[in-house]
Motif scaffolding. Sequence first.
Motif, short mmCIF file in Angstrom:
data_model
loop_
_atom_site.label_atom_id
_atom_site.label_comp_id
_atom_site.label_asym_id
_atom_site.label_seq_id
_atom_site.Cartn_x
_atom_site.Cartn_y
_atom_site.Cartn_z
N VAL A 163 4.96 2.61 12.68
CA VAL A 163 6.32 2.45 13.20
C VAL A 163 7.20 3.45 12.48
CG1 VAL A 163 8.28 0.90 13.51
CG2 VAL A 163 5.96 0.01 13.70
N GLY A 164 7.97 4.23 13.23
CA GLY A 164 8.78 5.25 12.58
C GLY A 164 10.08 5.52 13.30
N TYR A 165 10.89 6.37 12.67
CA TYR A 165 12.17 6.80 13.24
C TYR A 165 12.18 8.33 13.23
CZ TYR A 165 17.15 6.93 14.30
OH TYR A 165 18.37 7.13 14.91
N ALA A 166 12.54 8.91 14.38
CA ALA A 166 12.46 10.36 14.54
C ALA A 166 13.85 10.98 14.62
CB ALA A 166 11.67 10.70 15.79
N TRP A 167 14.01 12.09 13.90
CA TRP A 167 15.14 12.98 14.06
C TRP A 167 14.59 14.26 14.70
CZ3 TRP A 167 14.55 9.89 9.80
CH2 TRP A 167 15.61 9.03 9.49
N VAL A 222 9.79 9.86 10.13
CA VAL A 222 9.55 9.07 8.92
C VAL A 222 8.92 7.75 9.38
CG1 VAL A 222 10.56 7.94 6.92
CG2 VAL A 222 11.49 10.13 7.72
N PHE A 223 7.79 7.37 8.79
CA PHE A 223 7.06 6.23 9.32
C PHE A 223 6.50 5.34 8.22
CE2 PHE A 223 3.97 9.62 8.74
CZ PHE A 223 2.91 8.98 8.14
N GLY A 224 6.26 4.09 8.59
CA GLY A 224 5.50 3.15 7.79
C GLY A 224 4.24 2.77 8.54
N THR A 225 3.21 2.33 7.82
CA THR A 225 1.93 2.05 8.47
C THR A 225 1.21 0.92 7.74
OG1 THR A 225 -0.17 3.04 9.17
CG2 THR A 225 0.75 3.81 7.09
N GLY A 226 0.37 0.19 8.45
CA GLY A 226 -0.40 -0.89 7.84
C GLY A 226 -1.43 -1.44 8.81
N GLY A 227 -2.54 -1.99 8.25
CA GLY A 227 -3.55 -2.57 9.11
C GLY A 227 -4.85 -2.85 8.39
N PHE A 228 -5.95 -2.77 9.13
CA PHE A 228 -7.29 -3.16 8.68
C PHE A 228 -7.96 -2.00 7.95
CE2 PHE A 228 -11.89 -3.30 9.71
CZ PHE A 228 -12.23 -4.48 9.07
N ALA A 229 -8.73 -2.33 6.90
CA ALA A 229 -9.47 -1.31 6.14
C ALA A 229 -10.89 -1.80 5.89
CB ALA A 229 -8.77 -1.00 4.82
N ALA A 247 -4.77 -2.15 4.39
CA ALA A 247 -4.14 -0.93 3.89
C ALA A 247 -2.69 -0.90 4.35
CB ALA A 247 -4.88 0.30 4.39
N ALA A 248 -1.82 -0.31 3.53
CA ALA A 248 -0.40 -0.18 3.88
C ALA A 248 0.17 1.04 3.18
CB ALA A 248 0.37 -1.43 3.49
N GLY A 249 1.15 1.67 3.81
CA GLY A 249 1.77 2.84 3.21
C GLY A 249 2.84 3.43 4.10
N GLY A 250 3.07 4.73 3.94
CA GLY A 250 4.09 5.40 4.71
C GLY A 250 4.07 6.89 4.45
N GLY A 251 4.92 7.62 5.17
CA GLY A 251 4.96 9.05 4.97
C GLY A 251 5.96 9.73 5.89
N GLU A 295 1.39 11.61 3.40
CA GLU A 295 1.50 10.15 3.36
C GLU A 295 0.79 9.59 2.13
OE1 GLU A 295 -0.33 8.19 6.68
OE2 GLU A 295 -2.24 9.21 6.42
N ALA A 296 1.20 8.40 1.76
CA ALA A 296 0.56 7.64 0.69
C ALA A 296 0.09 6.32 1.26
CB ALA A 296 1.54 7.40 -0.46
#
Length: 282
Positions: free
Chosen positions: A165-169, A174-181, A211-215, A229-230
């Motif tokens: 899920v992110g926001y675009a200019w 810029v996004f965040g992320t998460g799910g199954f690993a 897993a969860a992170g963003g970038g 991303e991290a």
Amino acid sequence: MKKILLSSVALLGLTAGAMAADLPSRRAAPAPYVAVPVFTWTGFYAGVNVGYGFDVGSNTNSGVAVGPGGTTPAGVFTPGTTVFPGGTGNRDGFVGGGQLGYNYQIGSFVIGLEADIQYADLVSNRSAVTGFGAGSGLAAPFTAFAPAGGNRAGIEWFGTVRGRVGYAWDRLLVFGTGGFAYGDGPTECNSVGPLGLAGRCTSGDIRTGWAAGGGVEYAFTPNLTGKIEALYVNLERTNASRYIGDAFSPAGATPVFLTGSRARDEEFVVVRAGLNYKFNSF
């Protein structure tokens, strides 16, 4: 006569003006309007990434009660025996792989799904068994015990399936992320058998977790994007037993494993950079 002459001149002037008005204009035609395409994040993409993984899990060497039923086979140690199986070494290392996914842009918001698969050099050698607690002993018919010289453990590969899920200019996202690993690697394997015996090893099970992170991601062209991303990854413990050494009896050497010994959770953070090719939007 003069009146006739003046009338003729006036008529000629009017006729020339009318003919000039009918001639085509020599002014240049206006340039055609060409609409500048608006960039969108919507579409499928695939790419590659490289980075580095940092071990953030616990590294303890706490005592484990093993007598008399705490080992496989049972009955190796006397009641009250405690073994200190040793801690783990550094598990930081290189990470690299590929990813594919799909984005859908709604206004300035972008939602999507991404899956990736990674090679990971996040493996270390455990230290050898460091000793036994007070009151420990061997049960008959065992007369000697050779502790394990070291065990390899960690993650050699992993993958994730995550929402984004992110926001675009415009071209910056810029996004965040998460799910199954999920992932796997050498699980409690003895790297060098004690006293010249063959190395012992237990089978590793595929671990699952989250897993969860963003970038941030930037589109250099309508089809080429780059990201940094991290990602924090936590893979649950397994039921794999840990080899701790060989017990000797008149019948020979017997490999000894901690019964139901659970390895620690695999916890690591990955920082990586990647390139994606975005296919035409649909």
